[in-house]
Scaffold this motif. Structure first.
Motif, PDB file in Angstrom:
ATOM      1  N   LEU A 171       8.137  20.555   3.188  1.00 22.73           N
ATOM      2  CA  LEU A 171       9.522  20.370   2.765  1.00 22.73           C
ATOM      3  C   LEU A 171      10.129  21.715   2.385  1.00 22.73           C
ATOM      4  O   LEU A 171       9.416  22.643   2.006  1.00 22.73           O
ATOM      5  CB  LEU A 171       9.587  19.419   1.563  1.00 22.73           C
ATOM      6  CG  LEU A 171       9.053  18.008   1.809  1.00 22.73           C
ATOM      7  CD1 LEU A 171       9.019  17.225   0.511  1.00 22.73           C
ATOM      8  CD2 LEU A 171       9.879  17.289   2.859  1.00 22.73           C
ATOM      9  N   ARG A 184      16.177  11.457   0.060  1.00 21.94           N
ATOM     10  CA  ARG A 184      15.535  10.507   0.963  1.00 21.94           C
ATOM     11  C   ARG A 184      14.161  10.129   0.427  1.00 21.94           C
ATOM     12  O   ARG A 184      13.359  10.991   0.063  1.00 21.94           O
ATOM     13  CB  ARG A 184      15.401  11.122   2.355  1.00 21.94           C
ATOM     14  CG  ARG A 184      16.727  11.257   3.056  1.00 21.94           C
ATOM     15  CD  ARG A 184      16.638  11.862   4.423  1.00 21.94           C
ATOM     16  NE  ARG A 184      15.447  11.473   5.171  1.00 21.94           N
ATOM     17  CZ  ARG A 184      15.101  12.025   6.327  1.00 21.94           C
ATOM     18  NH1 ARG A 184      15.841  12.972   6.853  1.00 21.94           N
ATOM     19  NH2 ARG A 184      14.017  11.644   6.942  1.00 21.94           N
ATOM     20  N   ASP A 203      11.610   8.953   2.024  1.00 22.89           N
ATOM     21  CA  ASP A 203      10.500   9.420   2.848  1.00 22.89           C
ATOM     22  C   ASP A 203      10.115  10.855   2.489  1.00 22.89           C
ATOM     23  O   ASP A 203       8.935  11.205   2.475  1.00 22.89           O
ATOM     24  CB  ASP A 203      10.795   9.282   4.341  1.00 22.89           C
ATOM     25  CG  ASP A 203      11.980  10.115   4.815  1.00 22.89           C
ATOM     26  OD1 ASP A 203      12.967  10.267   4.063  1.00 22.89           O
ATOM     27  OD2 ASP A 203      11.934  10.595   5.963  1.00 22.89           O
ATOM     28  N   LYS A 204      11.092  11.667   2.137  1.00 22.61           N
ATOM     29  CA  LYS A 204      10.810  13.056   1.738  1.00 22.61           C
ATOM     30  C   LYS A 204      10.098  13.092   0.384  1.00 22.61           C
ATOM     31  O   LYS A 204       9.168  13.866   0.188  1.00 22.61           O
ATOM     32  CB  LYS A 204      12.099  13.887   1.677  1.00 22.61           C
ATOM     33  CG  LYS A 204      12.804  14.009   2.997  1.00 22.61           C
ATOM     34  CD  LYS A 204      11.981  14.799   3.982  1.00 22.61           C
ATOM     35  CE  LYS A 204      12.729  14.988   5.284  1.00 22.61           C
ATOM     36  NZ  LYS A 204      11.914  15.639   6.299  1.00 22.61           N
ATOM     37  N   GLN A 213       6.604  12.022   0.958  1.00 22.31           N
ATOM     38  CA  GLN A 213       5.878  13.111   1.613  1.00 22.31           C
ATOM     39  C   GLN A 213       5.355  14.086   0.558  1.00 22.31           C
ATOM     40  O   GLN A 213       4.210  14.545   0.628  1.00 22.31           O
ATOM     41  CB  GLN A 213       6.818  13.806   2.594  1.00 22.31           C
ATOM     42  CG  GLN A 213       6.184  14.872   3.454  1.00 22.31           C
ATOM     43  CD  GLN A 213       7.184  15.439   4.474  1.00 22.31           C
ATOM     44  OE1 GLN A 213       8.203  14.823   4.800  1.00 22.31           O
ATOM     45  NE2 GLN A 213       6.897  16.615   4.967  1.00 22.31           N
TER      46      GLN A 213
END
Length: 69
Positions: free
Chosen positions: A28, A44, A46-47, A50
């Motif tokens: 990221l 987000r 999903d980030k 992650q």
């Protein structure tokens, strides 16, 4: 600062990582890492997952505690 930002910052420090290290390990951007640690409230999922995955964690739906309402 919110619970997510406090948790990520604490986990990063526990693991002896700089924000730059965390950016490289998670894939990221450094700007996003900094924004999350500063308490950014829109991002987000999903980030975030992650990033949390590096620490064996994930975002999950949970009931709000009375102190968060």
């Amino acid at each position: 600062m919110n619970l997510l930002s406090k948790t990520i910052k604490a986990k990063r420090k526990e693991n002896g990582l700089t924000q730059e290290d965390l950016s490289l390990k998670s894939g990221l951007g450094l700007r996003l890492i900094r924004e999350i640690e500063q308490g950014k409230t829109t991002m987000r999922m999903d980030k975030v997952n992650q990033l949390l995955n590096l620490f064996g964690m994930e975002l999950i739906p949970a009931a709000k505690s009375k102190s968060n309402e």
